[in-house]
Write a protein that holds these residues in place. Structure first.
Motif, PDB file in Angstrom:
ATOM      1  N   THR B  22       0.777  -1.068  -0.193  1.00 60.85           N
ATOM      2  CA  THR B  22      -0.073  -0.027   0.092  1.00 60.85           C
ATOM      3  C   THR B  22       0.963   1.308  -0.087  1.00 60.85           C
ATOM      4  OG1 THR B  22      -1.830   1.091   1.036  1.00 60.85           O
ATOM      5  CG2 THR B  22      -0.222   0.208   2.363  1.00 60.85           C
ATOM      6  N   THR B  23       0.204   2.267  -0.560  1.00 60.51           N
ATOM      7  CA  THR B  23       1.179   3.526  -0.716  1.00 60.51           C
ATOM      8  C   THR B  23       0.681   4.270   0.865  1.00 60.51           C
ATOM      9  OG1 THR B  23      -0.774   4.589  -1.750  1.00 60.51           O
ATOM     10  CG2 THR B  23       0.852   3.783  -3.006  1.00 60.51           C
ATOM     11  N   GLY B  24      -0.705   3.966   1.147  1.00 59.55           N
ATOM     12  CA  GLY B  24      -1.011   4.870   2.306  1.00 59.55           C
ATOM     13  C   GLY B  24      -1.704   6.059   1.886  1.00 59.55           C
ATOM     14  N   VAL B  54      -5.930  -1.847  -5.868  1.00 60.08           N
ATOM     15  CA  VAL B  54      -7.326  -1.159  -5.644  1.00 60.08           C
ATOM     16  C   VAL B  54      -6.969   0.368  -5.446  1.00 60.08           C
ATOM     17  CG1 VAL B  54      -9.439  -0.894  -4.248  1.00 60.08           C
ATOM     18  CG2 VAL B  54      -8.427  -3.181  -4.898  1.00 60.08           C
ATOM     19  N   PRO B  55      -7.371   1.374  -6.411  1.00 63.86           N
ATOM     20  CA  PRO B  55      -7.184   2.802  -6.182  1.00 63.86           C
ATOM     21  C   PRO B  55      -8.310   3.312  -5.117  1.00 63.86           C
ATOM     22  CG  PRO B  55      -7.960   2.343  -8.203  1.00 63.86           C
ATOM     23  CD  PRO B  55      -7.954   1.042  -7.540  1.00 63.86           C
ATOM     24  N   GLY B  88      -4.198  12.611  -0.238  1.00 59.66           N
ATOM     25  CA  GLY B  88      -5.410  11.873   0.327  1.00 59.66           C
ATOM     26  C   GLY B  88      -6.081  10.688  -0.766  1.00 59.66           C
ATOM     27  N   ARG B  89      -4.959  10.200  -1.593  1.00 62.57           N
ATOM     28  CA  ARG B  89      -5.220   9.021  -2.475  1.00 62.57           C
ATOM     29  C   ARG B  89      -4.349   7.925  -2.006  1.00 62.57           C
ATOM     30  NH1 ARG B  89      -5.366  12.108  -8.141  1.00 62.57           N
ATOM     31  NH2 ARG B  89      -7.469  12.700  -8.383  1.00 62.57           N
ATOM     32  N   SER B  90      -4.876   6.737  -2.457  1.00 63.30           N
ATOM     33  CA  SER B  90      -4.155   5.491  -2.174  1.00 63.30           C
ATOM     34  C   SER B  90      -3.966   4.483  -3.095  1.00 63.30           C
ATOM     35  CB  SER B  90      -4.402   4.899  -0.896  1.00 63.30           C
ATOM     36  OG  SER B  90      -5.695   4.365  -0.647  1.00 63.30           O
TER      37      SER B  90
END
Lengths: 129, 219
Positions: B22-24, B54-55, B88-90
């Protein structure tokens, strides 16, 4: 009767019980995979023509090493319930080898108790009170 | 005896918590070919070719298959809709979004990961004496993880091994009725070889042996 004689008798008894436990365990494990077992929860092999069930063998390699095996090309499909696996049988099911492996200690415990409480004939002793 | 519905619910809850990479929450942009970032590293975060990502936080959040991974860019099969960078994206690789739960209809899709489950209630044994003696039950949870064929073993190994870590030996899985299902250590959870399954998928079977003790009073 000397202490030495007692030790020899004990040694013979332990060896006999070890053989009983080992042989009984192998038979129970094979039965679990093929027929199913309450000791392990394995359902056993499904039966359509009986080819898969008959394909399982016990191969004794040495006194205390045995293999329980099959060469059926679709045994792994049934074992893992892979896509396309359809049970056409009212008996048997999937995952019998996994359940037998997981229940191995239950089989050994059962056979150990049987060896402890049965004589050389394999019959259970009756507790007299 | 245990409530097998609650046991399966506890197992599924743990499975759904899977995070492989995950990018967090961070600043990410989407391009016609995939995703980009200005800082951080997709490689260091564990993303690999063939994983289903999964974005979240994008105008379109459809899962996609990773085809190329670099530190600052990730290419997705079939491309993406472009959008400027925003915080705020991951991007996350977790449990495959296609899930074949027991006794539910399911049709696999080509080039999509999916997972199937089998829950086996298993044998039960009285382990103490008395009218309300303890009973030990030994269920088993079997998962079939289907990755993509023809892309090597890295992605499916990483996802399968992450699932095994979720069910490490001794792990306690509390059930909502207060009972506790535990992961066995002998045998411990294990998985099988990766094998081909049809033309599109590669399969590995994950086995999780379990045990629980209850009182023999119907609870």
């Amino acid at each position: 009767m000397s202490f030495e004689d007692d030790l020899r008798r004990f040694e013979r008894k332990v060896r006999n019980q070890l053989d009983q436990v080992y042989n009984g365990t192998v038979v129970q494990l094979a039965r679990s995979i093929v027929e199913g077992s309450a000791l392990t929860g394995a359902p056993g092999q499904p039966v359509r023509r009986g080819d898969l069930k008959r394909s399982w063998r016990i191969i004794r390699v040495s006194k205390y090493i045995s293999y329980i095996m099959t060469q059926s090309p679709y045994a792994h499909i049934i074992e893992d319930n892979r896509r396309g696996a359809v049970l056409r049988s009212k008996t048997g099911g999937f995952h019998s080898v996994k359940l037998t492996r997981a229940g191995f200690h239950n089989v050994v415990r059962y056979e150990s108790r049987k060896a402890k409480y049965s004589g050389s004939t394999g019959r259970w002793h009756t507790l007299r009170t | 005896m245990i409530n097998n519905l609650l046991a399966l619910a506890a197992l599924r809850a743990r499975l759904k918590s899977l995070v492989v990479a995950t990018t967090g929450s961070t600043a990410l942009a989407s391009t016609a070919t995939g995703y980009t970032r200005l800082t951080g590293s997709f490689i260091d975060e564990g993303f690999e070719r063939g994983m289903e990502v999964v974005p979240s936080g994008f105008p379109s959040n459809a899962p996609g298959i990773v085809s190329v991974v670099n530190d600052l860019s990730m290419t997705i099969e079939g491309g993406r809709s472009a959008s400027a960078s925003s915080a705020g994206r991951s991007l996350t690789v977790g449990l495959p979004s296609h899930r074949a739960w027991e006794n539910m209809p399911f049709t696999p899709e080509d080039r999509r990961w999916f997972i199937e489950e089998d829950y086996i209630p298993g044998p039960a044994f009285s382990v103490t004496i008395g009218s309300t003696h303890e009973v030990q039950v030994e269920p088993m949870y079997v998962l079939r993880l289907y990755g993509l064929s023809g892309i090597g073993i890295t992605a499916i190994y990483l996802v399968a091994d992450a699932i095994l870590r979720l069910y490490a030996p001794g792990t306690a899985l509390p059930m909502s009725d207060g009972q506790v299902l535990r992961v066995k250590g002998d045998p411990a959870p294990n998985r099988g070889q990766v094998v081909a399954e049809g033309a599109s998928h590669a399969l590995t079977v994950i086995t999780v042996p379990l045990w629980a003790r209850t009182f023999n009073n119907g609870v």
